[in-house]
Design a protein around this motif. Structure first.
Motif, PDB file in Angstrom:
ATOM      1  N   HIS A   1      -4.800  -3.340   0.556  1.00 16.64           N
ATOM      2  CA  HIS A   1      -4.520  -2.225  -0.342  1.00 16.64           C
ATOM      3  C   HIS A   1      -5.439  -2.318  -1.560  1.00 16.64           C
ATOM      4  O   HIS A   1      -5.466  -3.335  -2.252  1.00 16.64           O
ATOM      5  CB  HIS A   1      -3.047  -2.278  -0.762  1.00 16.64           C
TER       6      HIS A   1
ATOM      7  N   ALA B   1       0.824  -1.208   0.000  1.00 13.77           N
ATOM      8  CA  ALA B   1       0.000   0.000   0.000  1.00 13.77           C
ATOM      9  C   ALA B   1       0.859   1.259   0.000  1.00 13.77           C
ATOM     10  O   ALA B   1       1.936   1.292   0.609  1.00 13.77           O
ATOM     11  CB  ALA B   1      -0.917   0.014   1.216  1.00 13.77           C
TER      12      ALA B   1
ATOM     13  N   HIS C   1      -9.960   3.226  -0.277  1.00 15.80           N
ATOM     14  CA  HIS C   1      -9.035   2.448   0.551  1.00 15.80           C
ATOM     15  C   HIS C   1      -9.763   1.582   1.587  1.00 15.80           C
ATOM     16  O   HIS C   1     -10.760   1.996   2.177  1.00 15.80           O
ATOM     17  CB  HIS C   1      -8.059   3.371   1.278  1.00 15.80           C
TER      18      HIS C   1
ATOM     19  N   ARG D   1      -3.481   7.469  -0.511  1.00  7.30           N
ATOM     20  CA  ARG D   1      -4.584   6.520  -0.654  1.00  7.30           C
ATOM     21  C   ARG D   1      -5.877   7.258  -0.988  1.00  7.30           C
ATOM     22  O   ARG D   1      -6.203   8.274  -0.386  1.00  7.30           O
ATOM     23  CB  ARG D   1      -4.766   5.723   0.640  1.00  7.30           C
TER      24      ARG D   1
END
Length: 264
Positions: A224, A209, A219, A215
């Motif tokens: 991830h 991730a 998310h 992100r």
């Protein structure tokens, strides 16, 4: 803007409860194609089945990850050859070398990697290579190998000094979001030395991730999400000093060259 995820593991059981939703979210974020990588005999059929369910959007890669070489069956190579030969848009991987996770039997990993190399030459299929803490053994293996089809060094974090020689051997390099962390600045900078026609991007989902600030709103806390891929393109565009849409188009074209075919 078309995005292409050069490496992920959408067959991972962590996606089982919401895989269809994840794929819809990937498409909503502009991801138009993704390569799904198997890592052991027990997940190859899951990869193939998933890709058959999403033709055009997903393509399969089958291989034996170095973490799993010790658990391979006696007929692993014959099974791999059969499945790859029977699947037109398949590639080989994820395979490679890893001296980070211990215990690691380098001799056995090399034996298995050479078998993947031979299969790639036999079938004319590109490869995806994993390498962690084993760059010199990988380079030695590549030097001793006959010419290979194009190969992708996924989540590349190798020595920048090796880049020119790897390029000459036919390597492509992909950037994953994990390396957007500030402490990984040297890895990002290495991509400034890679030719523009050899760079791809990948999510490596459900692992690797990106840092929290990269992100997106899709998310998940337990894995991830591959829809975060755009952050890789944006970071790469910054490293290369080019507009984001041009960078995305470059990665799309490079992925087609690596795969040796036109993507839908």
């Amino acid at each position: 803007m078309r995005l292409v995820d050069a490496h992920n593991h959408l067959q991972d059981p962590r996606f089982d409860s919401d895989r269809e939703i994840v794929i819809r979210e990937m498409r909503a974020e502009g991801i138009c194609h993704a390569v799904v990588n198997g890592t052991r005999e027990s997940d190859w059929q899951a990869v193939l089945s998933l890709c058959r369910n999403y033709p055009g959007f997903l393509s399969p890669a089958l291989g034996l990850h170095p973490w799993h070489v010790a658990s391979r069956g006696a007929a692993w190579l014959e099974t791999l050859r059969h499945e790859l030969a029977a699947t037109d848009n398949s590639t080989i991987g994820e395979c490679g070398l890893d001296l980070w996770k211990q215990p690691a039997d380098l001799a056995d990993q090399l034996h298995v990697l050479r078998a993947h190399f031979q299969l790639a030459r036999e079938l004319g299929k590109p490869l995806t290579l994993h390498c962690l803490k084993a760059w010199q053994p990988l380079w030695d293996c590549l030097k001793l190998s006959e010419t290979l089809p194009p190969f992708l060094l996924h989540s590349f974090a190798g020595p920048p000094t090796m880049i020119p020689a790897l390029v000459r051997r036919g390597a492509y390099f992909s950037l994953s979001g994990y390396f957007l962390a500030e402490r990984k600045a040297k890895t990002q900078q290495a991509f400034s030395q890679i030719p523009l026609d050899r760079i791809l991007v990948e999510s490596d989902a459900p692992d690797m991730a990106p840092p929290r600030e990269f992100r997106g709103h899709y998310h998940r806390d337990d894995y991830h999400h591959p829809a975060d891929l755009l952050s890789c393109v944006q970071a790469l565009a910054g490293v290369k000093g080019m507009p984001v849409d041009e960078c995305a188009d470059m990665c799309w074209r490079n992925t087609q060259r690596w795969l040796g075919r036109t993507l839908p």
